[in-house]
Design an enzyme around this catalytic site. Sequence first.
Site, PDB file in Angstrom:
ATOM      1  N   ASP A  52       0.811  -1.214   0.000  1.00 14.35           N
ATOM      2  CA  ASP A  52       0.000   0.000   0.000  1.00 14.35           C
ATOM      3  C   ASP A  52       0.848   1.270   0.000  1.00 14.35           C
ATOM      4  OD1 ASP A  52      -2.397  -1.342  -0.098  1.00 14.35           O
ATOM      5  OD2 ASP A  52      -2.718  -1.322   2.074  1.00 14.35           O
ATOM      6  N   GLY A  53       2.008   1.244   0.661  1.00 14.39           N
ATOM      7  CA  GLY A  53       2.873   2.420   0.645  1.00 14.39           C
ATOM      8  C   GLY A  53       3.335   2.769  -0.754  1.00 14.39           C
ATOM      9  N   ASP A 155      -6.930  11.893  21.862  1.00 20.56           N
ATOM     10  CA  ASP A 155      -5.528  11.808  21.465  1.00 20.56           C
ATOM     11  C   ASP A 155      -5.304  12.399  20.083  1.00 20.56           C
ATOM     12  OD1 ASP A 155      -4.814  10.599  23.828  1.00 20.56           O
ATOM     13  OD2 ASP A 155      -4.909   8.560  23.031  1.00 20.56           O
ATOM     14  N   ALA A 167      -7.916   2.107   6.427  1.00 21.03           N
ATOM     15  CA  ALA A 167      -6.557   2.215   6.960  1.00 21.03           C
ATOM     16  C   ALA A 167      -6.595   2.626   8.429  1.00 21.03           C
ATOM     17  CB  ALA A 167      -5.759   3.195   6.101  1.00 21.03           C
ATOM     18  N   SER A 169      -8.010   5.015   9.982  1.00 20.61           N
ATOM     19  CA  SER A 169      -9.352   5.367  10.461  1.00 20.61           C
ATOM     20  C   SER A 169     -10.105   4.137  10.962  1.00 20.61           C
ATOM     21  CB  SER A 169     -10.138   6.055   9.338  1.00 20.61           C
ATOM     22  OG  SER A 169     -11.457   6.348   9.741  1.00 20.61           O
ATOM     23  N   SER A 171      -8.818   1.339  12.161  1.00 24.36           N
ATOM     24  CA  SER A 171      -8.220   0.858  13.403  1.00 24.36           C
ATOM     25  C   SER A 171      -8.618   1.718  14.589  1.00 24.36           C
ATOM     26  CB  SER A 171      -6.693   0.811  13.282  1.00 24.36           C
ATOM     27  OG  SER A 171      -6.139   2.116  13.231  1.00 24.36           O
TER      28      SER A 171
END
Length: 263
Positions: A52-53, A155, A167, A169, A171
């Site tokens: 994905d990167g 946080d 992605a 979001s 998690s």
Amino acid sequence: MKVGITYSDLQVDGAAPTAYRDAILRAGGEAVVFCMDEPFPDVDRLIVLGGDGAVLHAAMRASERGIPLFAVNYGHIGFLTEFERDEPDRAVALALSEKPDCIVRSLLEVDLGGNKTLCLNELSLLHPVSGGEDIRTGKLCVKIDGSSAGDFTADGVIVATPTGSTAYSLSAGGSIVTPDCPAFLLTPVNAFSLKSRPIVYPDSSELSFSTTGGDTFLAYGDGHFLGTFSMGKTLTVKKSQRKVIFLTQSRHEFFRRLTRKIN
């Protein structure tokens, strides 16, 4: 049809892109192989070999030229990839297809104090913790089109595109939406209030952030550090006019493939 084949040399050895090039030539097409950081050639379509990167990096470059692309997974889960590495014949067929299905994916335009950045996945604002400091949350005030969307003691927050909904979001407790959904997501990270849930808002809207007191947040776009955000700074997020065009075997296969990857 001239097909570009780009790859991450950290994940893919030279034999794989060469094999794709030779298969395209045998099928009557043209092909050029280039490493991820090499100059971008003049091509009609692009195959990305990597995780994905690599897809995020290549998609930004392809979007500058309006070049459609798809990816073959040489990473881990590969949420942004269309094929696994054992499907070269299907990948070549899609690359040379005369009328393939396409998914047009939105980009975020992030303006942090006058410095603009595009993101395919998400903008993350995270409250930093360093050695010797007490752990505490920060407060962010959010407006959508000038109207208050609430204050978040958390946080941080994530502003995700539909592409990025699977992605960071996800998690953090965000929802999954289809890649071409005309919306973005605002997901609090470890929010103090249990009432703080992800917000889905139209992608025609503009978000603006502010913070009070001594709170400082670190801004990341698609995982890359963009700078610090604190009281007195401006930060806006909106849909970019640029888009990324992904080729796909079928527009209706998204959730089937996603379920297979997650499981």
